[in-house]
Design an enzyme around this catalytic site. Structure first.
Site, PDB file in Angstrom:
ATOM      1  N   GLY A 163       1.219  -0.889  -0.492  1.00  0.00           N
ATOM      2  CA  GLY A 163      -0.035   0.422   0.163  1.00  0.00           C
ATOM      3  C   GLY A 163       1.331   0.931  -0.246  1.00  0.00           C
ATOM      4  N   GLU A 183      10.975   3.090   5.373  1.00  0.00           N
ATOM      5  CA  GLU A 183      10.884   1.754   5.884  1.00  0.00           C
ATOM      6  C   GLU A 183      11.655   1.083   6.411  1.00  0.00           C
ATOM      7  OE1 GLU A 183       8.592  -0.868   4.806  1.00  0.00           O
ATOM      8  OE2 GLU A 183      10.020  -2.160   5.895  1.00  0.00           O
ATOM      9  N   CYS A 237       3.530  -9.121   1.754  1.00  0.00           N
ATOM     10  CA  CYS A 237       3.224  -9.608   0.089  1.00  0.00           C
ATOM     11  C   CYS A 237       4.819  -9.869   0.035  1.00  0.00           C
ATOM     12  CB  CYS A 237       2.612  -8.769  -0.181  1.00  0.00           C
ATOM     13  SG  CYS A 237       2.054  -9.348  -1.663  1.00  0.00           S
ATOM     14  N   CYS A 260       2.328 -13.374   0.429  1.00  0.00           N
ATOM     15  CA  CYS A 260       2.088 -13.461  -0.706  1.00  0.00           C
ATOM     16  C   CYS A 260       3.068 -14.498  -2.003  1.00  0.00           C
ATOM     17  CB  CYS A 260       1.494 -12.813  -1.310  1.00  0.00           C
ATOM     18  SG  CYS A 260       0.117 -11.282  -0.481  1.00  0.00           S
ATOM     19  N   LYS A 262       5.744 -17.375  -0.480  1.00  0.00           N
ATOM     20  CA  LYS A 262       4.839 -18.541   0.249  1.00  0.00           C
ATOM     21  C   LYS A 262       4.401 -19.146  -1.315  1.00  0.00           C
ATOM     22  CE  LYS A 262       0.561 -18.213  -0.802  1.00  0.00           C
ATOM     23  NZ  LYS A 262      -0.299 -17.065   0.230  1.00  0.00           N
ATOM     24  N   TYR A 274      -5.495 -18.868   6.495  1.00  0.00           N
ATOM     25  CA  TYR A 274      -5.054 -18.650   5.760  1.00  0.00           C
ATOM     26  C   TYR A 274      -4.053 -19.211   6.158  1.00  0.00           C
ATOM     27  CZ  TYR A 274      -8.055 -15.049   3.274  1.00  0.00           C
ATOM     28  OH  TYR A 274      -9.368 -14.885   3.267  1.00  0.00           O
ATOM     29  N   GLU A 276      -1.985 -22.938   4.525  1.00  0.00           N
ATOM     30  CA  GLU A 276      -0.918 -22.984   3.821  1.00  0.00           C
ATOM     31  C   GLU A 276      -0.077 -23.465   3.927  1.00  0.00           C
ATOM     32  OE1 GLU A 276      -1.023 -18.780   2.697  1.00  0.00           O
ATOM     33  OE2 GLU A 276      -3.098 -18.926   1.337  1.00  0.00           O
ATOM     34  N   ARG A 328     -12.719 -19.580   8.934  1.00  0.00           N
ATOM     35  CA  ARG A 328     -14.145 -19.373   9.369  1.00  0.00           C
ATOM     36  C   ARG A 328     -13.818 -17.484   8.431  1.00  0.00           C
ATOM     37  NH1 ARG A 328     -15.135 -16.236  13.554  1.00  0.00           N
ATOM     38  NH2 ARG A 328     -12.924 -16.353  14.121  1.00  0.00           N
ATOM     39  N   ASP A 337      -3.515  -3.319   5.876  1.00  0.00           N
ATOM     40  CA  ASP A 337      -3.287  -4.306   7.243  1.00  0.00           C
ATOM     41  C   ASP A 337      -3.177  -2.828   8.947  1.00  0.00           C
ATOM     42  OD1 ASP A 337      -3.599  -6.130   5.572  1.00  0.00           O
ATOM     43  OD2 ASP A 337      -1.870  -7.047   6.791  1.00  0.00           O
ATOM     44  N   THR A 369      -3.355  -8.007  -0.269  1.00  0.00           N
ATOM     45  CA  THR A 369      -2.407  -6.928  -0.245  1.00  0.00           C
ATOM     46  C   THR A 369      -3.481  -6.296  -1.446  1.00  0.00           C
ATOM     47  OG1 THR A 369      -0.490  -8.079  -0.223  1.00  0.00           O
ATOM     48  CG2 THR A 369      -0.428  -7.156  -1.870  1.00  0.00           C
ATOM     49  N   ALA A 423      -8.194 -16.154  -2.050  1.00  0.00           N
ATOM     50  CA  ALA A 423      -7.752 -17.396  -2.173  1.00  0.00           C
ATOM     51  C   ALA A 423      -7.278 -17.927  -0.717  1.00  0.00           C
ATOM     52  CB  ALA A 423      -7.551 -17.938  -3.458  1.00  0.00           C
ATOM     53  N   HIS A 439     -14.295 -26.939 -23.603  1.00  0.00           N
ATOM     54  CA  HIS A 439     -14.078 -28.015 -23.238  1.00  0.00           C
ATOM     55  C   HIS A 439     -12.591 -29.205 -23.861  1.00  0.00           C
ATOM     56  CE1 HIS A 439     -15.518 -32.028 -21.853  1.00  0.00           C
ATOM     57  NE2 HIS A 439     -14.759 -33.025 -23.130  1.00  0.00           N
ATOM     58  N   GLU A 493     -15.190 -25.077 -17.121  1.00  0.00           N
ATOM     59  CA  GLU A 493     -16.485 -24.919 -17.911  1.00  0.00           C
ATOM     60  C   GLU A 493     -17.684 -25.669 -16.951  1.00  0.00           C
ATOM     61  OE1 GLU A 493     -16.675 -28.455 -20.529  1.00  0.00           O
ATOM     62  OE2 GLU A 493     -15.357 -29.860 -19.562  1.00  0.00           O
TER      63      GLU A 493
HETATM   64  P1  NDP Z   1      -6.756 -15.732  10.827  1.00  0.00           P
HETATM   65  O1  NDP Z   1      -7.498 -14.383  10.438  1.00  0.00           O
HETATM   66  O2  NDP Z   1      -7.043 -16.446   8.511  1.00  0.00           O
HETATM   67  O3  NDP Z   1      -6.562 -16.881  10.650  1.00  0.00           O
HETATM   68  C1  NDP Z   1      -6.484 -17.570  12.499  1.00  0.00           C
HETATM   69  C2  NDP Z   1      -6.710 -18.503  13.001  1.00  0.00           C
HETATM   70  O4  NDP Z   1      -6.405 -18.067  14.433  1.00  0.00           O
HETATM   71  C3  NDP Z   1      -7.995 -19.036  12.960  1.00  0.00           C
HETATM   72  O5  NDP Z   1      -8.465 -20.340  12.467  1.00  0.00           O
HETATM   73  C4  NDP Z   1      -8.892 -17.984  14.486  1.00  0.00           C
HETATM   74  O6  NDP Z   1      -9.776 -19.623  15.124  1.00  0.00           O
HETATM   75  C5  NDP Z   1      -7.450 -18.405  15.093  1.00  0.00           C
HETATM   76  N1  NDP Z   1      -7.329 -17.424  16.180  1.00  0.00           N
HETATM   77  C6  NDP Z   1      -7.136 -16.272  16.103  1.00  0.00           C
HETATM   78  N2  NDP Z   1      -6.883 -15.788  17.551  1.00  0.00           N
HETATM   79  C7  NDP Z   1      -6.456 -16.662  18.337  1.00  0.00           C
HETATM   80  C8  NDP Z   1      -6.013 -16.158  19.862  1.00  0.00           C
HETATM   81  N3  NDP Z   1      -6.335 -15.181  20.146  1.00  0.00           N
HETATM   82  N4  NDP Z   1      -6.362 -17.750  20.587  1.00  0.00           N
HETATM   83  C9  NDP Z   1      -5.860 -18.965  19.012  1.00  0.00           C
HETATM   84  N5  NDP Z   1      -5.868 -18.678  17.983  1.00  0.00           N
HETATM   85  C10 NDP Z   1      -6.554 -18.236  17.298  1.00  0.00           C
HETATM   86  O7  NDP Z   1      -5.327 -15.624  10.051  1.00  0.00           O
HETATM   87  P2  NDP Z   1      -4.032 -15.822   9.482  1.00  0.00           P
HETATM   88  O8  NDP Z   1      -2.391 -15.810  10.224  1.00  0.00           O
HETATM   89  O9  NDP Z   1      -3.916 -17.325   9.082  1.00  0.00           O
HETATM   90  O10 NDP Z   1      -4.350 -14.824   8.646  1.00  0.00           O
HETATM   91  C11 NDP Z   1      -3.982 -13.308   8.838  1.00  0.00           C
HETATM   92  C12 NDP Z   1      -4.220 -12.938   7.795  1.00  0.00           C
HETATM   93  O11 NDP Z   1      -3.007 -12.259   6.668  1.00  0.00           O
HETATM   94  C13 NDP Z   1      -6.179 -13.489   6.984  1.00  0.00           C
HETATM   95  O12 NDP Z   1      -6.940 -13.185   7.979  1.00  0.00           O
HETATM   96  C14 NDP Z   1      -5.244 -12.589   5.358  1.00  0.00           C
HETATM   97  O13 NDP Z   1      -6.380 -11.688   5.483  1.00  0.00           O
HETATM   98  C15 NDP Z   1      -3.627 -12.397   5.506  1.00  0.00           C
HETATM   99  N6  NDP Z   1      -3.339 -13.946   4.584  1.00  0.00           N
HETATM  100  C16 NDP Z   1      -4.115 -13.628   3.341  1.00  0.00           C
HETATM  101  C17 NDP Z   1      -3.900 -14.821   2.991  1.00  0.00           C
HETATM  102  C18 NDP Z   1      -3.836 -14.787   0.937  1.00  0.00           C
HETATM  103  O14 NDP Z   1      -4.614 -13.784   0.618  1.00  0.00           O
HETATM  104  N7  NDP Z   1      -3.675 -16.138   0.512  1.00  0.00           N
HETATM  105  C19 NDP Z   1      -2.536 -16.189   2.798  1.00  0.00           C
HETATM  106  C20 NDP Z   1      -2.091 -15.772   4.435  1.00  0.00           C
HETATM  107  C21 NDP Z   1      -2.376 -14.771   4.591  1.00  0.00           C
HETATM  108  P3  NDP Z   1     -11.407 -19.017  15.000  1.00  0.00           P
HETATM  109  O15 NDP Z   1     -11.083 -18.526  13.796  1.00  0.00           O
HETATM  110  O16 NDP Z   1     -11.864 -20.160  15.080  1.00  0.00           O
HETATM  111  O17 NDP Z   1     -12.165 -18.339  15.734  1.00  0.00           O
END
Ligand code: NDP
Length: 449
Positions: A16, A35, A43, A48, A51, A179, A183, A206, A305, A313, A343, A438, A443
């Site tokens: 950003g 920075e 990212c 991203c 990864k 996420y 991954e 979720r 963020d 991103t 995704a 096809h 498809e």
């Molecule tokens: P997420 O928000 O995706 O998942 C967090 C996980 O940790 C959930 O399972 C949640 O549980 C659990 N959790 C949250 N807080 C606590 C806590 N205090 N104690 C124990 N468990 C906890 O976060 P990530 O860290 O995986 O990724 C961060 C962000 O980065 C994502 O939200 C996404 O926006 C971004 N990202 C995007 C990607 C992509 O576009 N492909 C790839 C990687 C990251 P529950 O949900 O069950 O409450």
């Protein structure tokens, strides 16, 4: 107009901040960006980009196994050199970091490789103690991994460190089921680790459609990943042999070689001096902004963020572009947050846009759902028992597609194109009018029942 050092001072050269800096400069503003780590941000440097390259590397494990059915004799098991992949990925990160730096310089943006903190509505202090002033300040400092404060949490790593490992551990426990957890579970599993995912609730990912999440859970378990649900961290003990024993509620302790926290990300606002300028943050530390990215201080703005709106991103980039166009390009712009595709690069990947089935039922009442549950032909020949699932959620009254959710090979690539149609408000009937291409997996989008 007071005499400031810069028209715009940006803190943070991630996706950003970089976009906002270079576009504002291209519009004629005098811009500096501070920075503290590396240009490119999460990212590019530890998110991203590296990864996705690891995901590509991980896919070879299955592709090389499947190759036999396609006539190729590949010795099994194949040798895998983690350090070679890791170093190649890190070299690519260096290359992109260089390209980002070049782009900023080419646009006349001054890069200040230091931490900057806010000291007032128009001033920042750099790590070397010097002060800079600007008509506007843009905070684009991103977020960092949240680590639960259980005893022994210091023995765990986060995704930041995962890109620099010396070796792939034999047994890995990943905390969280979002996420990053899904991954990296796929990545570590394909590289030969035994992976356990533990989460505080019963849900993985979720926010995504239930049928798609269920399919990922089934396939992951079939591949040998283990899950511990309703499990809260109680502590991590490090043994003399270096092994980590994780104690959790509702389950027996688990002994592994590495624990990785993937439990969400928190905005990097601590110690940033925001209070000196009256910039309000919410309970998670995220900067509160209006739809023009303006904080509670007239001259301070925030994107990406650090505002915890949508932690993706491309959204941060849009916000940076909108900010620069609005204030330096005489083109007032707000970001449209509707129908953002997303995704998860799990194995297999999943992707979605718009409302899930349950959201649509709550919001619209009348909903029509179509799906295609199929085994991709490549999987059939490979003898791989993995089915793809596409699901289309439509407004029951008008037929307009309000959500599209998919899991299977290449679905992020397919969904990006389909998301245009969903955003444009097309109907199921309009999809069906399009002749199938096809044989493809995509498809199925025009053949759903
Ligand atoms: P997420 O928000 O995706 O998942 C967090 C996980 O940790 C959930 O399972 C949640 O549980 C659990 N959790 C949250 N807080 C606590 C806590 N205090 N104690 C124990 N468990 C906890 O976060 P990530 O860290 O995986 O990724 C961060 C962000 O980065 C994502 O939200 C996404 O926006 C971004 N990202 C995007 C990607 C992509 O576009 N492909 C790839 C990687 C990251 P529950 O949900 O069950 O409450």
């Amino acid at each position: 107009m007071p005499d400031y050092d810069y028209d715009l001072f940006v803190i943070g050269a991630g996706s950003g901040g970089t976009r906002a800096s270079r576009v504002a400069a291209a519009h004629g503003a005098k811009v500096a960006v501070a920075e503290e780590y590396r240009v490119g941000g999460t990212c590019v440097i530890r998110g991203c980009v590296p990864k996705k390259l690891l995901v590509y590397g991980a896919h070879f494990a299955e592709d090389l196994r499947d190759a036999a059915q396609f006539g190729w004799d590949v010795p099994q098991p194949c040798a895998f050199d983690w350090k070679r992949l890791r170093d190649n990925v890190l070299a690519e990160v260096d290359r992109i970091n260089g390209a980002y730096t070049q782009t900023l310089e080419n646009n006349g943006v001054e890069i200040i490789p230091q931490r900057a903190v806010v000291t007032g509505p128009h001033s920042v202090r750099l790590a070397d103690g010097s002060e800079k002033t600007a008509a506007r300040i843009l905070v684009a400092v991103g977020a960092h991994p949240a680590v639960p404060s259980c005893p022994g949490h210091e023995h765990g790593i986060t995704s930041n460190e995962a890109f620099h490992l010396d070796a792939i551990p034999k047994r890995v426990l990943i905390a969280g089921a979002g996420y990053i957890a899904n991954e990296f579970a796929g990545i570590f599993h394909q590289f030969g680790a035994h992976v356990i995912i533990m989460n505080r609730t019963q849900d993985i990912l979720r926010g995504y459609d239930l049928s798609i999440r269920d399919r990922l859970l089934q396939i992951s378990m079939m591949k040998g990943l283990e899950f511990r649900f309703d499990a809260a961290f109680e502590g991590i003990d490090k043994g003399e042999d270096g092994c980590l024993t994780v104690k959790m509620s509702n389950h027996e302790p688990v002994t592994v070689d590495m624990v990785m926290f993937a439990t969400g990300r928190l905005p990097n606002t601590k110690g940033l001096g925001l209070e000196t300028a009256g910039v309000d943050v919410d309970e998670k530390g995220a900067i509160k902004v209006d739809d023009r990215n303006r904080s509670t201080c007239e001259s301070i703005f925030a994107i990406g963020d650090v505002t915890n709106r949508v932690q993706l991103t491309p959204v941060a980039i849009r916000e940076g572009q909108a900010f620069a166009d609005t204030f330096y390009g005489d083109k007032p712009t707000t970001v449209d947050y509707g129908c953002i595709p997303s995704a998860v690069f799990s194995h297999p990947p999943l992707a979605g846009v718009g409302m899930t089935e349950s959201e649509a039922k709550q919001k619209l009442g009348s909903v029509a759902v179509y799906s295609s549950d199929f085994r991709p032909m490549k999987n059939v020949l490979a003898g791989r028992n993995e089915r793809a699932l596409y699901k289309m959620v439509c407004d029951g009254e008008t037929g307009r597609i309000v959500g599209l959710h998919m899991i299977g090979p290449d679905v992020p690539e397919i969904l990006q194109a389909a998301a245009i149609a969903v955003k444009a408000g097309l109907t199921k009937a309009q999809f069906d009018e399009t002749v199938a291409l096809h044989p493809t997996m995509a498809e199925e989008l025009v053949l759903m029942r």
